[in-house]
Design a protein around this motif. Structure first.
Motif, PDB file in Angstrom:
ATOM      1  N   CYS A   1       0.773  -1.223   0.002  1.00  0.00           N
ATOM      2  CA  CYS A   1       0.074  -0.009  -0.122  1.00  0.00           C
ATOM      3  C   CYS A   1       1.061   1.308   0.102  1.00  0.00           C
ATOM      4  O   CYS A   1       0.849   2.253   0.779  1.00  0.00           O
ATOM      5  CB  CYS A   1      -0.897  -0.080   1.215  1.00  0.00           C
ATOM      6  N   GLY A   2       2.154   1.200  -0.674  1.00  0.00           N
ATOM      7  CA  GLY A   2       2.921   2.305  -0.932  1.00  0.00           C
ATOM      8  C   GLY A   2       3.886   2.554   0.289  1.00  0.00           C
ATOM      9  O   GLY A   2       4.603   3.485   0.143  1.00  0.00           O
ATOM     10  N   GLN A   3       3.915   1.641   1.082  1.00  0.00           N
ATOM     11  CA  GLN A   3       4.950   1.825   2.128  1.00  0.00           C
ATOM     12  C   GLN A   3       5.785   0.777   2.431  1.00  0.00           C
ATOM     13  O   GLN A   3       5.434  -0.576   2.380  1.00  0.00           O
ATOM     14  CB  GLN A   3       3.833   1.602   3.587  1.00  0.00           C
ATOM     15  N   PRO A   4       7.187   1.329   2.257  1.00  0.00           N
ATOM     16  CA  PRO A   4       8.300  -0.016   2.488  1.00  0.00           C
ATOM     17  C   PRO A   4       8.237  -0.857   3.744  1.00  0.00           C
ATOM     18  O   PRO A   4       8.302   0.165   4.794  1.00  0.00           O
ATOM     19  CB  PRO A   4       9.409   1.006   1.937  1.00  0.00           C
ATOM     20  N   VAL A   5       8.142  -1.721   3.987  1.00  0.00           N
ATOM     21  CA  VAL A   5       8.072  -2.622   5.041  1.00  0.00           C
ATOM     22  C   VAL A   5       9.369  -3.482   5.159  1.00  0.00           C
ATOM     23  O   VAL A   5       9.539  -4.177   3.928  1.00  0.00           O
ATOM     24  CB  VAL A   5       6.725  -3.275   5.243  1.00  0.00           C
ATOM     25  N   ALA A   6       9.655  -3.878   6.403  1.00  0.00           N
ATOM     26  CA  ALA A   6      10.506  -4.944   6.466  1.00  0.00           C
ATOM     27  C   ALA A   6      10.362  -5.956   7.455  1.00  0.00           C
ATOM     28  O   ALA A   6       9.762  -5.588   8.488  1.00  0.00           O
ATOM     29  CB  ALA A   6      12.138  -4.487   7.017  1.00  0.00           C
ATOM     30  N   LEU A   7      10.144  -7.169   6.955  1.00  0.00           N
ATOM     31  CA  LEU A   7       9.507  -8.224   7.398  1.00  0.00           C
ATOM     32  C   LEU A   7      10.597  -9.153   8.192  1.00  0.00           C
ATOM     33  O   LEU A   7      11.395  -9.607   7.101  1.00  0.00           O
ATOM     34  CB  LEU A   7       8.397  -9.018   6.813  1.00  0.00           C
ATOM     35  N   TYR A   8      10.289  -9.802   9.260  1.00  0.00           N
ATOM     36  CA  TYR A   8      11.575 -10.762   9.500  1.00  0.00           C
ATOM     37  C   TYR A   8      10.609 -11.593  10.970  1.00  0.00           C
ATOM     38  O   TYR A   8       9.712 -11.202  11.528  1.00  0.00           O
ATOM     39  CB  TYR A   8      12.540 -10.085   9.976  1.00  0.00           C
ATOM     40  N   ARG A   9      11.534 -12.632  11.381  1.00  0.00           N
ATOM     41  CA  ARG A   9      11.074 -13.137  12.406  1.00  0.00           C
ATOM     42  C   ARG A   9      11.967 -12.976  13.638  1.00  0.00           C
ATOM     43  O   ARG A   9      13.243 -12.899  13.652  1.00  0.00           O
ATOM     44  CB  ARG A   9      11.471 -14.928  12.376  1.00  0.00           C
TER      45      ARG A   9
END
Length: 345
Positions: free
Chosen positions: A26-34
């Motif tokens: 949705c236009g937002q840079p996100v970093a996903l991780y555990r």
């Protein structure tokens, strides 16, 4: 143009198995991780030190370490440590509500205070012993609403997917559109036909005569913001169609989760949950491969459609009765966006 106070599929668990993942949602840079204890976390993909992408870093003791200068960020968006530096005054970055459920990682890009886990779709087939699931992911260069249009009007199967699920009888069967609670539903039923190639293969796998006349159904169910689940299948003619005994039919749910990236691109999580021969892993792989080819045909059509809309701005498009499901879905999305804008003042 996106409803923000909603759950979207961010990724699948295997995408963050051993390293962070950067994804624009949705236009937002996100970093996903555990993070700690293997729980999924999501942070704004922005290091407050020099603006590096945190997703290019690594996970250290359950926190996310920037790969540029070693700044460590906690799952709550607060700076934890940095070699030979004091970080107590560092500004926080945004953290996002995330939930791992039903084989997907769900993210809430809007107001965290409004995130309600009970609003995540109840995928009854996920993990059920009588069902098997296989799927994949495509990055598609088009507005996610074009894919919703595509899935809510399956007339195109007769023209785009002629070698797999398409057949002339699709055009001949009337389409019905209705509202069921918070869902927009379009449905089509074909009686006494010969199954198309994809379903013939499924019938053989289930021990049915692939040349026997069948009744076929397609029921597309849209739920905001970008979920379309399609009940599909064939049953031996006259045996009850959708409600036929499992011995006389092959049925499945086509799974479609569209997550906007930008106004002209999205992440498309696709798959099929089937209710026949669930223990046949080779069949799962074969269906996944075949479904992947089918959706790649849609990809080519939709990206060309997006290019045309860019090259012919303002050109009026026609809406026919077969488009009713997609039109209603867009109205739901427009209403959500407008309501959020009004609430924000």
């Amino acid at each position: 143009m996106f409803p923000m106070n909603a759950w979207y599929v961010a990724c699948t668990p295997d995408e963050i198995a051993d390293k962070p993942l950067g994804r624009t949602i949705c236009g937002q840079p996100v970093a996903l991780y555990r993070g700690a204890q293997g729980r999924v976390a999501a942070l704004e993909d922005f290091c407050p030190h020099r603006g590096a992408a945190l997703s290019l870093g690594s996970v250290v003791d359950g926190n996310l370490m920037c790969g540029y200068h070693g700044l460590v960020m906690g799952c709550d968006g607060k700076a934890v440590s940095m070699p030979r530096q004091r970080v107590g005054g560092f500004p926080c970055i945004r953290s996002y509500p995330v939930v791992e459920r039903h084989g997907f990682v769900w993210i809430w890009p809007g107001d965290p205070a409004l995130a309600d886990e009970s609003a995540i779709p109840d995928l009854f087939w996920a993990g059920h012993p009588e069902w098997a699931y296989g799927g994949g992911l495509y990055h598609i260069g088009c507005d996610y609403r074009l894919m919703i249009d595509n899935l809510m009007d399956l007339t195109h199967e007769a023209y785009v997917h002629t070698d797999s699920i398409g057949q002339g009888e699709i055009d001949e069967a009337p389409v019905q559109t209705r509202v069921e609670g918070d869902q927009i539903v379009t449905s089509r039923v074909m009686h006494g036909i010969v199954a198309p190639p994809f379903w013939q293969a499924a019938m053989r796998a289930h021990g049915l005569d692939d040349q026997a006349p069948v009744d076929r159904w397609q029921m597309s169910r849209f739920t905001a913001p970008g979920h379309v689940l399609i009940d599909v299948g064939v049953a031996l003619a006259g045996k009850g169609g959708f409600d036929a005994d499992p011995r006389d039919k092959v049925s499945a749910v086509v799974v479609d989760f569209m997550t906007p990236e930008t106004e002209s691109s999205h992440w498309y999580f696709w798959g099929m949950a089937r209710h026949f021969q669930p223990g046949d892993a080779a069949l799962t792989d074969a269906i996944r491969e075949g479904q992947g080819r089918i959706f790649s045909q849609d990809l080519a059509v939709l990206e060309a459609q997006q290019r045309n809309q860019r090259n012919f701005p303002g050109r009026r498009l026609l809406a026919l009765n077969i488009d009713a499901g997609g039109v209603r879905a867009r109205r739901v999305l427009d209403d959500l966006v407008q309501a959020e804008a009004a609430a924000a003042g």
